[in-house]
Scaffold this active site. Structure first.
Site, PDB file in Angstrom:
ATOM      1  N   ASP A  33       0.860  -1.182   0.000  1.00 48.01           N
ATOM      2  CA  ASP A  33       0.000   0.000   0.000  1.00 48.01           C
ATOM      3  C   ASP A  33       0.899   1.236   0.000  1.00 48.01           C
ATOM      4  O   ASP A  33       2.089   1.150   0.344  1.00 48.01           O
ATOM      5  CB  ASP A  33      -0.889  -0.026   1.253  1.00 48.01           C
ATOM      6  CG  ASP A  33      -1.648   1.270   1.448  1.00 48.01           C
ATOM      7  OD1 ASP A  33      -2.326   1.704   0.507  1.00 48.01           O
ATOM      8  OD2 ASP A  33      -1.548   1.844   2.545  1.00 48.01           O
ATOM      9  N   ASP A 226      -1.853  -0.719   5.969  1.00 56.41           N
ATOM     10  CA  ASP A 226      -2.100  -0.145   7.291  1.00 56.41           C
ATOM     11  C   ASP A 226      -3.545   0.283   7.524  1.00 56.41           C
ATOM     12  O   ASP A 226      -3.947   0.511   8.661  1.00 56.41           O
ATOM     13  CB  ASP A 226      -1.200   1.085   7.508  1.00 56.41           C
ATOM     14  CG  ASP A 226      -1.717   2.302   6.742  1.00 56.41           C
ATOM     15  OD1 ASP A 226      -1.903   2.188   5.512  1.00 56.41           O
ATOM     16  OD2 ASP A 226      -1.949   3.339   7.379  1.00 56.41           O
ATOM     17  N   ASP A 230      -7.089  -1.593   3.203  1.00 56.89           N
ATOM     18  CA  ASP A 230      -6.131  -2.669   2.939  1.00 56.89           C
ATOM     19  C   ASP A 230      -6.536  -3.989   3.584  1.00 56.89           C
ATOM     20  O   ASP A 230      -5.997  -5.037   3.221  1.00 56.89           O
ATOM     21  CB  ASP A 230      -4.739  -2.286   3.461  1.00 56.89           C
ATOM     22  CG  ASP A 230      -4.255  -0.959   2.907  1.00 56.89           C
ATOM     23  OD1 ASP A 230      -4.461  -0.720   1.708  1.00 56.89           O
ATOM     24  OD2 ASP A 230      -3.676  -0.169   3.670  1.00 56.89           O
TER      25      ASP A 230
END
Length: 292
Positions: A33, A226, A230
């Protein structure tokens, strides 16, 4: 396995079971990410571009008011910018968040939307294109379906990222891909800096599809993230790693490994621990077989 999990915990790695050590040792693809993972997750509003006769203060007030109940790092950046200017937030009604796109709510008689270009269903504005060319994220604000301004947000890459990525490559991880909801211009600026691949304009469900695609090809996938967006991809991956200090509770729950310090070098360290552990396991099995 238990000894490795204990040693990892002392280093700041929370591993939720021995099977994830085995899976991590086989990893050959790492998906990342962007916001809060590759970056510090503390973006700052750098540009306030008001349109259609709206003042900058009014634009920032409306955006911050709608974002006051959002957990996204960009929402925090908008609220912080309004606070720095001493702008009071207004009462909102009918707040709705659309993961990966944006939020909208009613303020008085008006519907205010804050999000990316796809959320607005709008063409790219010249002002937004210029911001994105600088590697900034463009946040669109609309009032009653009319674009009234754009905010530019900039985040900072984690200082240890380059060293950590090189360490992953030295351990045989040559496929490293950044997954982001930002558009291609913003993603490309960061990916070129880190010399990694990228896929842009992704919704949470798109990230899951990317993970599944690599798994269908026979790869063992590690996903690092995080945020709430995600969590599905973290759960789908062979090994999901959450940034524990800055990550959301949902991401921590979905992930198989949590990093409990603000130190990205723990990710290649986790890979080293896993591979070292599996070498010892295989040596013990071989020794036992020979002994028997």
């Amino acid at each position: 396995m238990l000894a490795s999990i204990g040693a990892a915990a002392k280093s700041g790695l929370l591993i939720k079971g021995g099977k994830y050590i085995e899976a991590l040792a086989q990893a050959d693809v790492v998906l990342l990410d962007k916001t809060g993972t590759l970056t510090l997750g503390k973006p700052q509003i750098t540009d306030v571009i008001a349109l259609n006769g709206v003042s900058q203060n009014e634009l920032l007030t409306l955006a911050a008011s709608v974002e006051q109940d959002s957990e996204h790092p960009l929402a925090e950046a908008v609220r912080s910018a309004a606070q720095r200017e001493g702008l009071p937030l207004r009462e909102v009604q009918s707040f709705t968040a659309t993961p990966g796109l944006g939020v909208h709510a009613r303020i008085g008689e008006h519907t205010i939307a804050v999000g990316n270009r796809r959320f607005m269903g709008s063409d790219s504005l010249d002002a937004a294109v210029q911001l994105e060319a600088q590697g900034k994220t463009a946040i669109y604000i609309a009032q009653n379906d009319e674009i009234i301004g754009v905010l530019g947000a900039a985040d900072t890459l984690r200082p240890e990222i380059s060293v950590a990525l090189e360490s992953l490559r030295s351990q045989g991880i040559h496929k490293i891909v950044m997954l982001t909801g930002d558009n291609e211009r913003v993603a490309q600026a960061i990916a070129q800096t880190l010399d990694i691949d990228f896929q842009a304009n992704l919704l949470p469900e798109d990230k899951i599809a990317v993970v599944k695609e690599y798994q269908a090809r026979g790869h063992h996938v590690v996903m690092v993230g995080d945020g709430v967006n995600d969590a599905p991809a973290l759960a789908q991956a062979d090994v999901g790693i959450a940034m524990g200090v800055a990550g959301t509770d949902v991401a921590l729950e979905a992930a198989h490994i949590a990093i409990m310090r603000e130190d990205w070098t723990l990710i290649p360290e986790a890979l080293r621990i896993a591979r070292r552990t599996m070498r010892v396991v295989k040596m013990n099995i071989a020794f036992t077989a020979v002994y028997n």
